[in-house]
Design a protein around this motif. Structure first.
Motif, short mmCIF file in Angstrom:
data_model
loop_
_atom_site.label_atom_id
_atom_site.label_comp_id
_atom_site.label_asym_id
_atom_site.label_seq_id
_atom_site.Cartn_x
_atom_site.Cartn_y
_atom_site.Cartn_z
N ILE A 84 0.83 -1.21 0.00
CA ILE A 84 0.00 0.00 0.00
C ILE A 84 0.87 1.25 0.00
O ILE A 84 0.62 2.20 -0.75
CB ILE A 84 -0.94 0.00 1.23
CG1 ILE A 84 -1.79 -1.27 1.25
CG2 ILE A 84 -1.77 1.28 1.28
CD1 ILE A 84 -3.16 -1.17 0.69
N ILE A 85 1.93 1.25 0.84
CA ILE A 85 2.81 2.41 0.89
C ILE A 85 3.46 2.65 -0.47
O ILE A 85 3.48 3.76 -1.01
CB ILE A 85 3.92 2.20 1.96
CG1 ILE A 85 3.31 2.18 3.36
CG2 ILE A 85 4.98 3.28 1.86
CD1 ILE A 85 2.77 3.51 3.82
N MET A 86 3.98 1.55 -1.04
CA MET A 86 4.63 1.66 -2.34
C MET A 86 3.65 2.21 -3.37
O MET A 86 3.96 3.14 -4.12
CB MET A 86 5.15 0.28 -2.77
CG MET A 86 5.80 0.23 -4.14
SD MET A 86 7.27 1.25 -4.27
CE MET A 86 8.44 0.31 -3.32
N ALA A 87 2.45 1.63 -3.41
CA ALA A 87 1.46 2.06 -4.40
C ALA A 87 1.09 3.53 -4.20
O ALA A 87 0.94 4.28 -5.16
CB ALA A 87 0.22 1.18 -4.33
N VAL A 261 -3.39 -12.78 1.86
CA VAL A 261 -2.85 -11.48 1.43
C VAL A 261 -3.69 -10.89 0.30
O VAL A 261 -4.01 -9.70 0.30
CB VAL A 261 -1.36 -11.61 1.01
CG1 VAL A 261 -0.87 -10.33 0.36
CG2 VAL A 261 -0.52 -11.95 2.22
N SER A 262 -4.09 -11.75 -0.68
CA SER A 262 -4.91 -11.24 -1.77
C SER A 262 -6.20 -10.64 -1.23
O SER A 262 -6.63 -9.56 -1.63
CB SER A 262 -5.27 -12.35 -2.75
OG SER A 262 -4.11 -12.86 -3.33
N LEU A 263 -6.79 -11.38 -0.32
CA LEU A 263 -8.06 -10.94 0.25
C LEU A 263 -7.91 -9.59 0.94
O LEU A 263 -8.68 -8.65 0.69
CB LEU A 263 -8.55 -12.01 1.24
CG LEU A 263 -10.05 -12.04 1.46
CD1 LEU A 263 -10.75 -12.44 0.16
CD2 LEU A 263 -10.39 -13.02 2.57
N VAL A 264 -6.91 -9.50 1.80
CA VAL A 264 -6.70 -8.25 2.54
C VAL A 264 -6.40 -7.11 1.56
O VAL A 264 -6.94 -6.00 1.67
CB VAL A 264 -5.55 -8.40 3.56
CG1 VAL A 264 -5.27 -7.07 4.24
CG2 VAL A 264 -5.91 -9.45 4.59
N LEU A 265 -5.55 -7.40 0.57
CA LEU A 265 -5.20 -6.36 -0.41
C LEU A 265 -6.43 -5.89 -1.16
O LEU A 265 -6.64 -4.69 -1.36
CB LEU A 265 -4.18 -6.91 -1.42
CG LEU A 265 -2.71 -6.71 -1.07
CD1 LEU A 265 -1.83 -7.26 -2.18
CD2 LEU A 265 -2.40 -5.23 -0.85
N ILE A 266 -7.25 -6.86 -1.60
CA ILE A 266 -8.44 -6.49 -2.37
C ILE A 266 -9.37 -5.63 -1.54
O ILE A 266 -9.79 -4.55 -1.97
CB ILE A 266 -9.19 -7.75 -2.87
CG1 ILE A 266 -8.34 -8.44 -3.95
CG2 ILE A 266 -10.54 -7.38 -3.44
CD1 ILE A 266 -8.88 -9.78 -4.36
N LEU A 268 -8.76 -3.91 1.23
CA LEU A 268 -8.18 -2.61 1.57
C LEU A 268 -8.18 -1.67 0.38
O LEU A 268 -8.56 -0.50 0.48
CB LEU A 268 -6.74 -2.80 2.04
CG LEU A 268 -6.54 -2.93 3.55
CD1 LEU A 268 -5.06 -3.06 3.85
CD2 LEU A 268 -7.12 -1.70 4.25
N SER A 269 -7.77 -2.19 -0.78
CA SER A 269 -7.64 -1.25 -1.90
C SER A 269 -9.00 -0.85 -2.46
O SER A 269 -9.16 0.27 -2.92
CB SER A 269 -6.73 -1.77 -3.01
OG SER A 269 -6.70 -3.14 -3.02
#
Lengths: 557, 358
Positions: A84-87, A261-266, A268-269
């Protein structure tokens, strides 16, 4: 022209005209319009959304393995956090550095601008993994530019940042330049005559009017940075974000981290992007007064420095990494006489040309199918054809497949389609549809948002059928932006590797082949030559796109 | 106080010459209209004065000061755009207060100026509304208030009324003149509508094909145009080709081919080829020239007759009541008062190219 050929072309034109007039008639029927909307929603749910998510949903129970394992949980969260920080940093830098260049392209009238305008697409046509390899060569090995190698900084955060910046920057410039061209110059002239200096004019008039473009840029570069896997792993070193962590675990035979991780990323984003849309559109920059510094920033010397630095950033941080691998291998290529060998179609090169053909067929199909299905979707979203809620939901969900780490997307797709026994060709096509669909939708949405509905209604009252109005009014206005959408989709399909590798064992696109070559030590020079040829072909294609677009498209066909 | 002087200005767009050595002078507090057919260069001229277009040849002086290199935000000019160009991201109040804010004035000055201008244009109620919710007339009033709030002494109006409907257009044009005069501003108003130009201006400059044709007060240009193009472009006119049959010191008899009419002689010789212009509303009834009515239409309180006078087509305008009894086919006698028959030297080429609009 011989008579037969003339007759042929005229017959083709005749058929074309009949098809168009048939479509014109069809588009008047309400049922046709609604079936089109329905079809595009079914396409989105059945081809794009469900297959991308299903692999994760099916294995949802395994996510508990991560939750109950503190070490995995910690690593997962720190990976998500890094992602998230990088993005966030990448998308902010993209807009900050891309806006000045987009401004130059859209507003200045230098002859050489056409060249810059075309060069912007250049990094898009380089397979991302090649770009990663190139980044590594340029910044970390012993080249004159290798600050990182010399200062002892190990590849990691900064190399990933440089890489992500390089591959998402062209997208941002494309979108912003397109939007800037659509903004009438009168508004700026009006602000200037009212006493605002150029900087104040930009801050108070142009940038607020550019908002939808800025939001679209942020979303696309954010999503792309979150999902890129192949090249990121190559340059990441000790840096670990979501995709890197997923890939490492999958290579080690662990599925749960991918799911978790995919789930959390999806989640969150989607939240972040929905928030960006919601507050971004509501947000207004307050304008109390002009500040002294703005006049100073508008001075010719300052703007020249700004323009120059925009171009330097583009040349050194984007263009140079894009072609560095080819440049670095050039002497070897020449000494081997490799360039002559390419066209002999022998050995490795016959595989190469087949993969090139594969790539272009896939890219063409992907673009066509996406244009057909994403347009109605964009219309549903912007014109609220099926109500506000559906619009919001569609818009938020449409980005899912590019937020997902591409390796996870690939795994998910092969889980979904794998059992059905369909061919690798179709699998790759489906994967590419998933990856490029959001680009097309996002570009079309940002275009349609700025075209007043009144204009379409005017067209309709003048007797135009919906399809005709779209063709003759909406399309010409949105020409540049539409072209950007097509170029983005096409090039993204050609340079995709992560998901393609994950779904297909036998069917190879050129990017996949080049990645294999780069990874095998004795094929590296060939990889350079192959990339060079691919770049060359893509440039020709881009020129043809542009030509078709500037020639045709305008007016009533 | 702003006077404007444009000196030998030439502007080329690629191969197209938009302005060709144009010179104009506008006095302080003068309301000047520039009229001409579309494409004659009038908007380009306005944009050059405003500084929106920079790469021209020649010079622009405002108030005696050379303006060529002055950035447009420092020119102190109020520009009203044809397409109105209200900032869509700001309310009416936001638009009107834009200039004082952009100039960094104090909050209280920003506020009083804005309210004053909105009051002047009777827009105070719409302070918080966004441009898209306003009617065309209100939008243009807001644009005008926005330009006036910049406290500019020189107002450049680029076809400001052309997108409005007739009723609002006529109302707003008198409003415009009143405000310019009340505030003691200098105004240059570009329009292709000759009626509008005649109604608002102290002086009219006629342009055609990148050049100034002539200038003068509305009445002068209407009654005594020096150029046949002006006669043709301003209002309606009867234009004929003819030959001077006889000429003495005071009068000339001109043969229009079947019909001979008398005009004041302004230095023509017998045998010369000339062009003759008569305004339709200055042709009187009851003379010795007889004609037949081909067509009759009503324009407000005037009737417009198209007559066939010995094979020559002639337009006549008369108060409705004077010609109430005439119908299509009736015969009628007319008189062309010699003081209203204007005679011009024949250009030598064909008449059409002399008066064609482009």
């Amino acid at each position: 022209m011989p008579a037969v050929e003339a007759e042929k072309t005229s017959r083709f034109r005749g058929i074309g005209r009949r098809v168009i007039s048939r479509l014109d008639k069809l588009s008047e029927e309400k049922t046709v319009a609604y079936s089109l909307y329905l079809a595009s929603i079914v396409f989105f749910l059945g081809i794009i959304l469900l297959p991308s998510l299903l692999g994760i949903l099916l294995k949802l129970d395994t996510a508990m393995n991560v939750v109950t394992n503190p070490e995995l949980l910690n690593r997962s969260f720190s990976a998500v956090f890094s992602s998230i920080i990088m993005a966030g940093i990448v998308s902010a830098l993209d807009v900050a550095a891309g806006l000045p260049l987009a401004w130059i392209i859209a507003r200045k009238k230098y002859r050489w601008l056409n060249i810059v305008d075309s060069l912007v697409d250049f990094p898009l046509i380089v397979p991302t993994v090649i770009l990663g390899y190139s980044t590594l060569l340029l910044w970390c090995e012993e080249t004159p530019f290798s600050i990182i190698g010399f200062t002892g900084v190990s590849p990691g955060f900064i190399t990933v940042l440089l890489l992500h910046f390089a591959f998402s920057y062209p997208v941002v410039v494309r979108i912003l330049a397109g939007k800037l061209m659509d903004i009438e110059a009168t508004y700026e002239a009006a602000a200037r005559t009212l006493g605002a200096c150029p900087f104040t004019t930009a801050r108070t008039i142009t940038i607020p009017m550019l908002k939808s473009g800025i939001i679209a840029s942020l979303i696309l570069s954010f999503a792309r940075s979150l999902s890129e896997t192949g090249a990121t792993i190559m340059v990441a070193g000790s840096f670990e974000n979501g995709p890197v962590f997923i890939k490492k675990s999958i290579d080690a035979g662990l599925v749960p981290p991918m799911v978790f991780v995919s789930l959390v990323l999806i989640v969150l984003s989607i939240l972040i992007l929905a928030g960006l849309r919601l507050f971004g559109f509501k947000f207004r920059m307050p304008f109390r007064k002009a500040y002294r510094i703005e006049a100073a920033l508008s001075r010719e010397g300052v703007t020249r420095v700004r323009d120059l630095s925009a171009i330097i950033i583009f040349l050194f941080l984007v263009l140079l990494p894009a072609c560095f691998m080819v440049l670095a291998r050039m002497p070897l290529m020449l000494s081997y006489g490799l360039l002559g060998e390419i066209f002999t179609l022998r050995g490795a090169w016959s595989t190469y040309w087949i993969s090139v053909l594969n790539s272009y067929v896939i890219a063409l199909l992907t673009t066509l199918i996406n244009v057909v299905f994403s347009l109605p979707t964009a219309v549903i979203i912007t014109r609220r054809k099926l109500g506000g809620l559906v619009s919001r939901l569609l818009e938020a969900l449409s980005t899912t497949s590019i937020i997902m780490p591409s390796v996870a997307l690939g795994v998910s797709l092969s889980l979904f389609w794998g059992a059905s026994g369909i061919s690798d060709f179709i699998l790759v096509l489906l994967a590419h549809l998933c990856i490029t669909y959001p680009y097309m939708v996002a570009t079309m949405v940002s275009v349609l948002e700025d075209i007043p509905v009144e204009l379409e209604e005017a067209g309709r009252t003048l007797g135009g059928t919906p399809f005709k109005v779209f063709r003759s009014i909406v399309l010409p206005i949105a020409k540049y932006s539409f072209l950007s959408g097509v170029i983005l989709t096409f090039t993204r399909s050609v340079n995709e590797t992560g998901a393609t590798l994950a779904v297909s064992k036998t069917f190879k696109t050129v990017s996949v082949l080049l990645v294999e070559w780069v990874k095998s030590p004795d094929m590296r020079v060939e990889a350079g030559a192959g990339t060079l040829v691919l770049m060359f072909l893509s440039i020709i294609l881009l020129v043809i796109f542009r030509y078709i677009y500037t020639k045709g498209g305008g007016g009533l066909a | 106080m702003p006077s404007v002087k444009v000196e030998n200005v030439t502007m080329k767009f690629g191969g197209f010459t938009a302005l060709d050595k144009v010179n104009i002078n506008v006095e302080d507090r003068e309301y000047v209209s520039i009229i001409g057919p579309s494409g004659c260069g009038k908007t380009t001229l306005l944009r050059i004065i405003a500084g929106i277009i920079g790469d021209y040849e020649g010079h622009v002086y405002v108030d005696g000061k050379l303006f060529d290199a002055k950035p447009l935000e420092e020119r102190g000019i109020g520009y009203v755009f044809q397409n109105i160009a209200l900032f869509p991201n700001m309310s009416v109040g936001g638009n009107v207060s834009y200039s004082p804010r952009a100039k960094g004035l104090s909050n209280s000055i920003v506020r009083t100026t804005t309210l004053e201008m909105l009051e002047l244009m009777k827009l105070s109620e719409r302070y918080h509304d966004y441009p898209r919710s306003l009617s065309g007339g209100m939008q243009q009033k807001t644009a005008l208030a926005r330009a006036l709030a910049s406290s500019a002494r020189l107002l450049l109006l680029d076809e400001p009324l052309s997108l409005l409907d007739l009723k609002v257009r006529t109302e707003l044009r008198y409003e415009l003149r009143r405000i310019v005069k009340d505030l003691g501003l200098t105004a240059i108003h570009v329009t292709h509508d000759q009626e509008e130009a005649m109604a608002v201006s102290d002086r009219i400059i006629v342009m055609r094909r990148a050049r100034v044709v002539e200038d003068g007060t509305p009445v002068d240009l209407y009654l005594h145009p020096k150029k046949i193009f002006t006669a043709y472009f301003l209002g309606e006119s009867n234009v004929f080709e003819g030959n001077v049959a006889e000429a003495d010191e005071d009068t000339a008899l001109i043969d229009l081919g079947g019909l001979a009419i008398t005009a004041r002689n302004t230095g023509f010789q017998a045998g010369e080829k000339v062009i003759v212009m008569v305004r339709p509303e200055l042709i009187e009834l009851g003379g010795h020239i007889s004609g037949r009515v081909l067509k009759k239409t009503l324009e407000g309180l005037f009737s417009r007759l198209i007559l066939d006078v010995k094979g020559i087509r002639m337009i006549v305008k008369q108060p409705y009541s004077n010609v109430a009894q005439l119908g299509e086919g009736s015969s009628v006698n007319i008189r062309l008062p010699e003081e209203h028959v204007l005679v011009y030297k024949h250009p030598g080429r064909d008449l059409y190219s002399e008066i064609s609009l482009y």
